[in-house]
Design a protein around this motif. Structure first.
Motif, PDB file in Angstrom:
ATOM      1  N   THR A  72      38.626  33.851  72.720  1.00 56.53           N
ATOM      2  CA  THR A  72      38.738  34.405  71.371  1.00 56.53           C
ATOM      3  C   THR A  72      37.724  35.513  71.121  1.00 56.53           C
ATOM      4  O   THR A  72      37.862  36.289  70.176  1.00 56.53           O
ATOM      5  N   ALA A  90      47.750  39.671  67.708  1.00 59.05           N
ATOM      6  CA  ALA A  90      46.596  39.456  68.584  1.00 59.05           C
ATOM      7  C   ALA A  90      47.054  39.593  70.029  1.00 59.05           C
ATOM      8  O   ALA A  90      48.131  39.090  70.396  1.00 59.05           O
ATOM      9  N   VAL A 115      39.735  38.697  72.629  1.00 62.13           N
ATOM     10  CA  VAL A 115      41.038  39.066  72.098  1.00 62.13           C
ATOM     11  C   VAL A 115      40.903  40.224  71.108  1.00 62.13           C
ATOM     12  O   VAL A 115      39.927  40.328  70.371  1.00 62.13           O
ATOM     13  N   GLU A 116      41.901  41.095  71.108  1.00 60.33           N
ATOM     14  CA  GLU A 116      41.936  42.222  70.163  1.00 60.33           C
ATOM     15  C   GLU A 116      43.010  41.956  69.116  1.00 60.33           C
ATOM     16  O   GLU A 116      44.045  41.354  69.394  1.00 60.33           O
ATOM     17  N   ARG A 117      42.761  42.448  67.899  1.00 61.58           N
ATOM     18  CA  ARG A 117      43.728  42.314  66.823  1.00 61.58           C
ATOM     19  C   ARG A 117      43.882  43.655  66.119  1.00 61.58           C
ATOM     20  O   ARG A 117      42.923  44.392  65.963  1.00 61.58           O
ATOM     21  N   HIS A 143      45.993  34.613  61.321  1.00 59.39           N
ATOM     22  CA  HIS A 143      45.540  34.266  62.683  1.00 59.39           C
ATOM     23  C   HIS A 143      44.877  32.888  62.748  1.00 59.39           C
ATOM     24  O   HIS A 143      44.171  32.592  63.715  1.00 59.39           O
TER      25      HIS A 143
END
Length: 213
Positions: free
Chosen positions: A6, A124, A9-11, A69
Protein backbone atom coordinates in the motif's frame (compact mmCIF):
# COMPACT_ATOMS: atom_id res chain seq x y z
CA UNK A 1 -1.65 -13.11 -5.47
CA UNK A 2 0.34 -11.47 -2.70
CA UNK A 3 -1.06 -8.55 -0.72
CA UNK A 4 -0.25 -5.27 -2.51
CA UNK A 5 2.28 -2.88 -1.03
CA UNK A 6 0.00 0.00 0.00
CA UNK A 7 3.01 2.31 0.31
CA UNK A 8 3.89 1.80 -3.35
CA UNK A 9 0.42 1.82 -4.91
CA UNK A 10 -0.51 4.87 -6.99
CA UNK A 11 -3.94 6.48 -7.12
CA UNK A 12 -5.41 9.03 -9.48
CA UNK A 13 -8.66 10.98 -9.28
CA UNK A 14 -10.92 11.86 -12.20
CA UNK A 15 -13.38 14.74 -12.22
CA UNK A 16 -15.90 12.79 -14.26
CA UNK A 17 -19.51 12.53 -13.23
CA UNK A 18 -20.53 9.37 -11.38
CA UNK A 19 -24.24 8.83 -11.90
CA UNK A 20 -27.07 6.43 -11.20
CA UNK A 21 -29.34 4.91 -13.80
CA UNK A 22 -32.69 3.14 -13.26
CA UNK A 23 -33.85 5.91 -10.92
CA UNK A 24 -37.07 4.04 -10.06
CA UNK A 25 -35.11 1.11 -8.69
CA UNK A 26 -34.14 1.21 -5.02
CA UNK A 27 -30.99 -0.63 -6.03
CA UNK A 28 -29.89 1.53 -8.93
CA UNK A 29 -26.92 0.98 -11.22
CA UNK A 30 -23.96 3.24 -10.47
CA UNK A 31 -21.60 3.98 -13.32
CA UNK A 32 -18.70 6.27 -14.07
CA UNK A 33 -15.23 6.55 -15.57
CA UNK A 34 -12.25 5.68 -13.40
CA UNK A 35 -9.76 6.92 -16.01
CA UNK A 36 -9.94 8.97 -19.20
CA UNK A 37 -7.40 8.56 -21.98
CA UNK A 38 -5.23 11.56 -22.71
CA UNK A 39 -6.48 13.62 -19.75
CA UNK A 40 -3.48 15.40 -18.25
CA UNK A 41 -3.06 15.17 -14.48
CA UNK A 42 -0.98 17.95 -12.91
CA UNK A 43 1.11 16.31 -10.19
CA UNK A 44 3.22 19.43 -9.59
CA UNK A 45 6.55 17.77 -10.37
CA UNK A 46 5.31 16.40 -13.70
CA UNK A 47 2.20 15.92 -15.79
CA UNK A 48 0.73 12.51 -16.47
CA UNK A 49 -1.56 10.88 -19.01
CA UNK A 50 -2.93 7.39 -19.60
CA UNK A 51 -2.56 6.08 -23.14
CA UNK A 52 -5.15 3.93 -24.95
CA UNK A 53 -4.31 0.29 -24.42
CA UNK A 54 -2.84 0.82 -20.94
CA UNK A 55 -5.60 -1.25 -19.29
CA UNK A 56 -5.65 -4.09 -21.84
CA UNK A 57 -3.73 -6.54 -19.64
CA UNK A 58 -5.51 -5.86 -16.32
CA UNK A 59 -9.24 -6.09 -17.04
CA UNK A 60 -9.23 -9.71 -15.86
CA UNK A 61 -7.65 -8.76 -12.52
CA UNK A 62 -9.50 -9.33 -9.25
CA UNK A 63 -10.69 -5.73 -8.89
CA UNK A 64 -12.79 -4.26 -6.08
CA UNK A 65 -15.06 -1.26 -6.15
CA UNK A 66 -14.67 0.55 -2.85
CA UNK A 67 -15.84 3.76 -1.24
CA UNK A 68 -12.86 6.13 -1.00
CA UNK A 69 -10.46 3.18 -1.49
CA UNK A 70 -11.50 1.85 1.93
CA UNK A 71 -11.47 -2.00 1.98
CA UNK A 72 -14.08 -1.98 4.73
CA UNK A 73 -16.67 -0.64 2.27
CA UNK A 74 -16.87 -3.05 -0.65
CA UNK A 75 -19.47 -2.17 -3.26
CA UNK A 76 -18.71 -4.79 -5.89
CA UNK A 77 -15.99 -7.11 -7.15
CA UNK A 78 -14.84 -8.37 -10.52
CA UNK A 79 -13.28 -11.83 -10.60
CA UNK A 80 -11.81 -12.95 -13.92
CA UNK A 81 -14.00 -10.51 -15.78
CA UNK A 82 -17.15 -11.67 -14.00
CA UNK A 83 -18.74 -10.86 -10.66
CA UNK A 84 -20.77 -7.88 -9.50
CA UNK A 85 -18.39 -5.22 -10.85
CA UNK A 86 -18.35 -4.61 -14.59
CA UNK A 87 -15.29 -3.06 -16.22
CA UNK A 88 -15.17 -2.06 -19.86
CA UNK A 89 -13.04 0.00 -22.18
CA UNK A 90 -14.31 2.40 -24.83
CA UNK A 91 -12.80 5.22 -26.83
CA UNK A 92 -12.97 7.48 -23.76
CA UNK A 93 -11.32 5.33 -21.12
CA UNK A 94 -12.01 2.82 -18.34
CA UNK A 95 -15.69 2.63 -17.39
CA UNK A 96 -17.06 0.80 -14.37
CA UNK A 97 -20.56 -0.04 -13.17
CA UNK A 98 -22.29 -2.01 -10.46
CA UNK A 99 -25.76 -2.50 -9.01
CA UNK A 100 -26.15 -1.06 -5.52
CA UNK A 101 -26.00 -3.98 -3.08
CA UNK A 102 -28.25 -4.33 -0.02
CA UNK A 103 -25.76 -2.74 2.36
CA UNK A 104 -26.53 0.39 4.32
CA UNK A 105 -23.35 2.23 3.30
CA UNK A 106 -23.96 1.40 -0.38
CA UNK A 107 -27.47 2.83 -0.21
CA UNK A 108 -26.14 5.93 1.54
CA UNK A 109 -23.61 6.35 -1.27
CA UNK A 110 -26.34 5.96 -3.88
CA UNK A 111 -28.26 8.78 -2.20
CA UNK A 112 -25.12 10.97 -2.18
CA UNK A 113 -24.54 10.29 -5.89
CA UNK A 114 -28.17 11.07 -6.76
CA UNK A 115 -27.94 14.38 -4.92
CA UNK A 116 -24.64 15.27 -6.61
CA UNK A 117 -22.68 15.32 -3.35
CA UNK A 118 -20.38 12.60 -4.73
CA UNK A 119 -19.34 12.99 -8.36
CA UNK A 120 -15.70 11.92 -8.69
CA UNK A 121 -13.96 8.62 -9.25
CA UNK A 122 -10.53 7.20 -8.64
CA UNK A 123 -8.50 4.08 -9.33
CA UNK A 124 -5.54 2.40 -7.65
CA UNK A 125 -2.81 0.76 -9.70
CA UNK A 126 0.74 -0.36 -10.33
CA UNK A 127 2.56 0.66 -13.52
CA UNK A 128 4.28 -1.84 -15.80
CA UNK A 129 5.55 0.49 -18.51
CA UNK A 130 5.73 4.26 -18.83
CA UNK A 131 7.50 6.85 -20.97
CA UNK A 132 8.95 10.15 -19.83
CA UNK A 133 9.28 13.21 -22.03
CA UNK A 134 11.54 16.11 -21.15
CA UNK A 135 9.88 19.43 -22.10
CA UNK A 136 11.55 22.82 -22.19
CA UNK A 137 9.87 25.29 -19.84
CA UNK A 138 7.27 22.74 -18.77
CA UNK A 139 7.14 19.86 -16.28
CA UNK A 140 8.18 16.46 -17.60
CA UNK A 141 5.36 14.41 -19.14
CA UNK A 142 4.79 10.85 -17.96
CA UNK A 143 2.77 8.66 -20.33
CA UNK A 144 1.52 5.40 -18.85
CA UNK A 145 1.72 2.72 -21.54
CA UNK A 146 0.77 -0.37 -19.54
CA UNK A 147 -0.52 -1.09 -16.05
CA UNK A 148 0.76 -4.19 -14.28
CA UNK A 149 -2.18 -4.40 -11.87
CA UNK A 150 -5.51 -2.68 -11.31
CA UNK A 151 -6.38 -2.90 -7.61
CA UNK A 152 -9.64 -1.03 -7.26
CA UNK A 153 -11.95 1.65 -8.61
CA UNK A 154 -13.73 3.99 -6.22
CA UNK A 155 -16.39 6.67 -6.12
CA UNK A 156 -14.79 9.33 -3.93
CA UNK A 157 -16.07 12.24 -1.89
CA UNK A 158 -12.98 14.34 -2.65
CA UNK A 159 -9.29 13.74 -3.38
CA UNK A 160 -8.09 12.65 0.06
CA UNK A 161 -4.39 12.86 -0.72
CA UNK A 162 -1.76 15.49 -1.35
CA UNK A 163 -1.13 15.49 -5.10
CA UNK A 164 2.24 17.09 -4.54
CA UNK A 165 3.35 14.27 -2.25
CA UNK A 166 2.26 11.55 -4.65
CA UNK A 167 3.81 13.36 -7.58
CA UNK A 168 7.04 13.89 -5.68
CA UNK A 169 7.34 10.17 -4.90
CA UNK A 170 6.93 9.14 -8.56
CA UNK A 171 9.20 11.94 -9.76
CA UNK A 172 11.95 11.02 -7.30
CA UNK A 173 11.73 7.38 -8.36
CA UNK A 174 12.27 8.57 -11.93
CA UNK A 175 15.29 10.62 -10.86
CA UNK A 176 16.70 7.60 -9.02
CA UNK A 177 16.44 5.54 -12.21
CA UNK A 178 18.27 8.21 -14.15
CA UNK A 179 20.98 8.48 -11.50
CA UNK A 180 21.35 4.71 -11.42
CA UNK A 181 21.79 4.60 -15.17
CA UNK A 182 24.46 7.28 -14.99
CA UNK A 183 26.22 5.30 -12.26
CA UNK A 184 26.08 2.11 -14.31
CA UNK A 185 27.51 3.95 -17.30
CA UNK A 186 30.33 5.15 -15.06
CA UNK A 187 30.96 1.60 -13.85
CA UNK A 188 31.25 0.28 -17.40
CA UNK A 189 33.99 2.78 -18.19
CA UNK A 190 35.94 2.23 -14.97
CA UNK A 191 38.00 -0.92 -14.50
CA UNK A 192 38.76 -0.38 -10.80
CA UNK A 193 36.83 -3.04 -8.83
CA UNK A 194 36.77 -0.96 -5.65
CA UNK A 195 35.14 1.97 -7.46
CA UNK A 196 32.71 -0.46 -9.09
CA UNK A 197 31.60 -1.87 -5.73
CA UNK A 198 31.15 1.60 -4.24
CA UNK A 199 29.16 2.86 -7.23
CA UNK A 200 26.81 -0.13 -7.10
CA UNK A 201 26.28 0.42 -3.38
CA UNK A 202 25.42 4.09 -3.97
CA UNK A 203 23.00 3.22 -6.76
CA UNK A 204 21.15 0.67 -4.62
CA UNK A 205 21.01 3.16 -1.75
CA UNK A 206 19.38 5.78 -3.99
CA UNK A 207 16.66 3.34 -5.07
CA UNK A 208 16.04 2.08 -1.52
CA UNK A 209 15.69 5.58 -0.11
CA UNK A 210 13.23 6.69 -2.78
CA UNK A 211 11.13 3.54 -2.57
CA UNK A 212 10.75 4.03 1.17
CA UNK A 213 9.26 7.51 0.78
Amino acid sequence: MSKPDTNAVERRYVSQEVRMSNADDNNGVIEGYAAVYGARADLHYFEEEVLPGAFDEVLMDDVRCLINHDPQYVLARSVNGEGTLKLELDEKGLKYSYKTPNRSYAKDLQDAIESGDVNQSSFAFFVKEDRWQKRDGKPDLRSIVKFSQLLDVSPVTYPAYDAATVGKRSWEARQAEKNTQKTEDKIQTNGDNSVKTLALHEARHIITVNKSK
